[in-house]
Scaffold this motif. Structure first.
Motif, PDB file in Angstrom:
ATOM      1  N   ALA A  10       0.830  -1.199   0.000  1.00  0.00           N
ATOM      2  CA  ALA A  10       0.000   0.000   0.000  1.00  0.00           C
ATOM      3  C   ALA A  10       0.865   1.249   0.000  1.00  0.00           C
ATOM      4  O   ALA A  10       0.570   2.229  -0.684  1.00  0.00           O
ATOM      5  N   ALA A  11       1.970   1.229   0.726  1.00  0.00           N
ATOM      6  CA  ALA A  11       2.853   2.395   0.802  1.00  0.00           C
ATOM      7  C   ALA A  11       3.549   2.658  -0.526  1.00  0.00           C
ATOM      8  O   ALA A  11       3.734   3.802  -0.926  1.00  0.00           O
ATOM      9  N   THR A  12       3.936   1.603  -1.247  1.00  0.00           N
ATOM     10  CA  THR A  12       4.637   1.803  -2.513  1.00  0.00           C
ATOM     11  C   THR A  12       3.675   2.164  -3.627  1.00  0.00           C
ATOM     12  O   THR A  12       4.051   2.842  -4.576  1.00  0.00           O
ATOM     13  N   ALA A  13       2.425   1.769  -3.539  1.00  0.00           N
ATOM     14  CA  ALA A  13       1.441   2.098  -4.570  1.00  0.00           C
ATOM     15  C   ALA A  13       0.862   3.487  -4.365  1.00  0.00           C
ATOM     16  O   ALA A  13       0.386   4.112  -5.298  1.00  0.00           O
ATOM     17  N   ALA A  14       0.896   4.001  -3.163  1.00  0.00           N
ATOM     18  CA  ALA A  14       0.268   5.285  -2.854  1.00  0.00           C
ATOM     19  C   ALA A  14       0.822   6.446  -3.664  1.00  0.00           C
ATOM     20  O   ALA A  14       0.047   7.256  -4.158  1.00  0.00           O
ATOM     21  N   PRO A  15       2.149   6.595  -3.852  1.00  0.00           N
ATOM     22  CA  PRO A  15       2.623   7.754  -4.607  1.00  0.00           C
ATOM     23  C   PRO A  15       2.077   7.814  -6.031  1.00  0.00           C
ATOM     24  O   PRO A  15       1.690   8.870  -6.493  1.00  0.00           O
ATOM     25  N   ALA A  16       2.013   6.709  -6.724  1.00  0.00           N
ATOM     26  CA  ALA A  16       1.494   6.720  -8.087  1.00  0.00           C
ATOM     27  C   ALA A  16       0.009   7.029  -8.096  1.00  0.00           C
ATOM     28  O   ALA A  16      -0.470   7.807  -8.912  1.00  0.00           O
ATOM     29  N   ALA A  17      -0.735   6.462  -7.181  1.00  0.00           N
ATOM     30  CA  ALA A  17      -2.173   6.717  -7.118  1.00  0.00           C
ATOM     31  C   ALA A  17      -2.439   8.171  -6.755  1.00  0.00           C
ATOM     32  O   ALA A  17      -3.373   8.791  -7.260  1.00  0.00           O
ATOM     33  N   ALA A  18      -1.618   8.726  -5.867  1.00  0.00           N
ATOM     34  CA  ALA A  18      -1.826  10.099  -5.437  1.00  0.00           C
ATOM     35  C   ALA A  18      -1.623  11.079  -6.586  1.00  0.00           C
ATOM     36  O   ALA A  18      -2.224  12.144  -6.620  1.00  0.00           O
ATOM     37  N   HIS A  19      -0.789  10.747  -7.528  1.00  0.00           N
ATOM     38  CA  HIS A  19      -0.528  11.629  -8.661  1.00  0.00           C
ATOM     39  C   HIS A  19      -1.331  11.232  -9.896  1.00  0.00           C
ATOM     40  O   HIS A  19      -1.068  11.699 -10.983  1.00  0.00           O
ATOM     41  N   ASN A  20      -2.277  10.348  -9.728  1.00  0.00           N
ATOM     42  CA  ASN A  20      -3.147   9.915 -10.822  1.00  0.00           C
ATOM     43  C   ASN A  20      -2.328   9.351 -11.993  1.00  0.00           C
ATOM     44  O   ASN A  20      -2.602   9.628 -13.141  1.00  0.00           O
ATOM     45  N   GLN A  21      -1.300   8.566 -11.698  1.00  0.00           N
ATOM     46  CA  GLN A  21      -0.439   7.992 -12.715  1.00  0.00           C
ATOM     47  C   GLN A  21      -0.741   6.514 -12.875  1.00  0.00           C
ATOM     48  O   GLN A  21      -1.195   5.865 -11.951  1.00  0.00           O
ATOM     49  N   THR A  22      -0.463   6.038 -14.040  1.00  0.00           N
ATOM     50  CA  THR A  22      -0.562   4.599 -14.270  1.00  0.00           C
ATOM     51  C   THR A  22       0.852   4.086 -14.505  1.00  0.00           C
ATOM     52  O   THR A  22       1.721   4.830 -14.956  1.00  0.00           O
ATOM     53  N   PRO A  23       1.116   2.839 -14.210  1.00  0.00           N
ATOM     54  CA  PRO A  23       2.456   2.292 -14.430  1.00  0.00           C
ATOM     55  C   PRO A  23       2.837   2.384 -15.905  1.00  0.00           C
ATOM     56  O   PRO A  23       1.993   2.276 -16.786  1.00  0.00           O
ATOM     57  N   ASP A  24       4.127   2.620 -16.165  1.00  0.00           N
ATOM     58  CA  ASP A  24       4.607   2.678 -17.546  1.00  0.00           C
ATOM     59  C   ASP A  24       4.448   1.320 -18.200  1.00  0.00           C
ATOM     60  O   ASP A  24       4.737   0.293 -17.621  1.00  0.00           O
ATOM     61  N   ARG A  25       3.987   1.336 -19.421  1.00  0.00           N
ATOM     62  CA  ARG A  25       3.868   0.109 -20.209  1.00  0.00           C
ATOM     63  C   ARG A  25       4.612   0.342 -21.510  1.00  0.00           C
ATOM     64  O   ARG A  25       4.470   1.398 -22.131  1.00  0.00           O
ATOM     65  N   ALA A  26       5.373  -0.622 -21.907  1.00  0.00           N
ATOM     66  CA  ALA A  26       6.116  -0.492 -23.162  1.00  0.00           C
ATOM     67  C   ALA A  26       5.134  -0.480 -24.325  1.00  0.00           C
ATOM     68  O   ALA A  26       4.202  -1.278 -24.371  1.00  0.00           O
ATOM     69  N   ARG A  27       5.326   0.436 -25.249  1.00  0.00           N
ATOM     70  CA  ARG A  27       4.495   0.523 -26.443  1.00  0.00           C
ATOM     71  C   ARG A  27       4.922  -0.596 -27.378  1.00  0.00           C
ATOM     72  O   ARG A  27       6.109  -0.747 -27.666  1.00  0.00           O
ATOM     73  N   PRO A  28       3.980  -1.388 -27.855  1.00  0.00           N
ATOM     74  CA  PRO A  28       4.364  -2.467 -28.772  1.00  0.00           C
ATOM     75  C   PRO A  28       4.889  -1.871 -30.084  1.00  0.00           C
ATOM     76  O   PRO A  28       4.429  -0.818 -30.526  1.00  0.00           O
ATOM     77  N   ALA A  29       5.853  -2.540 -30.670  1.00  0.00           N
ATOM     78  CA  ALA A  29       6.406  -2.086 -31.946  1.00  0.00           C
ATOM     79  C   ALA A  29       5.309  -2.088 -33.003  1.00  0.00           C
ATOM     80  O   ALA A  29       4.475  -2.991 -33.060  1.00  0.00           O
ATOM     81  N   GLN A  30       5.317  -1.076 -33.831  1.00  0.00           N
ATOM     82  CA  GLN A  30       4.349  -0.946 -34.916  1.00  0.00           C
ATOM     83  C   GLN A  30       4.993  -1.422 -36.217  1.00  0.00           C
ATOM     84  O   GLN A  30       6.214  -1.417 -36.362  1.00  0.00           O
ATOM     85  N   ARG A  31       4.163  -1.798 -37.173  1.00  0.00           N
ATOM     86  CA  ARG A  31       4.633  -2.153 -38.504  1.00  0.00           C
ATOM     87  C   ARG A  31       4.080  -1.131 -39.486  1.00  0.00           C
ATOM     88  O   ARG A  31       2.873  -0.914 -39.545  1.00  0.00           O
ATOM     89  N   ILE A  32       4.976  -0.498 -40.225  1.00  0.00           N
ATOM     90  CA  ILE A  32       4.600   0.493 -41.233  1.00  0.00           C
ATOM     91  C   ILE A  32       4.931  -0.113 -42.585  1.00  0.00           C
ATOM     92  O   ILE A  32       6.062  -0.555 -42.813  1.00  0.00           O
ATOM     93  N   THR A  33       3.954  -0.155 -43.486  1.00  0.00           N
ATOM     94  CA  THR A  33       4.167  -0.743 -44.804  1.00  0.00           C
ATOM     95  C   THR A  33       4.123   0.357 -45.861  1.00  0.00           C
ATOM     96  O   THR A  33       3.191   1.161 -45.884  1.00  0.00           O
ATOM     97  N   LEU A  34       5.129   0.375 -46.716  1.00  0.00           N
ATOM     98  CA  LEU A  34       5.214   1.337 -47.810  1.00  0.00           C
ATOM     99  C   LEU A  34       5.196   0.584 -49.135  1.00  0.00           C
ATOM    100  O   LEU A  34       5.805  -0.483 -49.252  1.00  0.00           O
TER     101      LEU A  34
END
Length: 133
Positions: A10-34
Motif C-alpha cells: 500500500a505504501a509503494t502504490a500510494a505515490p502513483a495513485a496520489a498523482h493519478n499515474q498509471t504504471p509505464d507500459r512499453a508501447r508495442p512495436a508498430q509495422r509500417i508498410t510502404l
C-alpha cells in the motif's frame, strides 16, 4: 508478516495513485508498410518499429519494369534486416528503427527487355523519408 507485506504494498502504490499515474507500459512495436504509391511520402516511426517496403514490378509491351532492393541512407537510424528482388520485378525490404534520427529509403525502377525488344534508358527513383523518434 502478511500484515507487513500488505502495508508495504500500500505504501509503494500510494505515490502513483496520489498523482493519478498509471504504471509505464512499453508501447508495442508498430509495422509500417510502404508501397509503390508511397513514393515521396514522409512517415514518423518510433524506435523499435518495423518498416516494410513492398514494390511491385510490372510487364508492359514486352518489357519488364523491375525494382532494386530498397536501401536505407543511414543504417544507424534504419537498419535493413531483410531484402530481396523477385524474378517478376518485385522488390521488398524490412527495416528496424534503431535510433532517433532521419533516414531515407530508396530504390530504383528500371527496364529489363524480353527478346527482340529494346528498353528505354530510363531509371525511375522511389524514395520515402522516415523520421524515427
Amino acid at each position: 508478516m502478511a500484515l507487513t507485506l500488505v502495508a508495504f504494498m500500500a505504501a509503494t502504490a500510494a505515490p502513483a495513485a496520489a498523482h493519478n499515474q498509471t504504471p509505464d507500459r512499453a508501447r508495442p512495436a508498430q509495422r509500417i508498410t510502404l508501397t509503390n504509391s508511397d513514393n515521396g511520402r514522409s512517415v514518423t516511426a518510433s524506435t523499435g518499429d518495423r518498416i516494410e517496403v513492398r514494390l511491385t514490378g510490372y510487364p508492359e509491351n514486352k518489357l519488364t519494369w523491375t525494382w532494386s532492393t530498397p536501401a536505407s541512407s543511414d543504417s544507424a537510424v534504419l537498419r535493413r534486416t531483410a531484402g530481396r528482388m523477385a524474378p517478376n520485378g518485385d522488390a521488398s525490404a524490412a527495416f528496424h528503427a534503431e535510433h532517433p534520427g532521419t533516414a531515407t529509403i530508396t530504390a530504383q525502377r528500371s527496364c529489363h527487355h524480353d527478346a527482340d525488344h529494346v528498353c528505354p534508358m530510363v531509371i525511375t527513383p522511389w524514395k520515402a523519408t522516415v523520421q524515427v523518434k
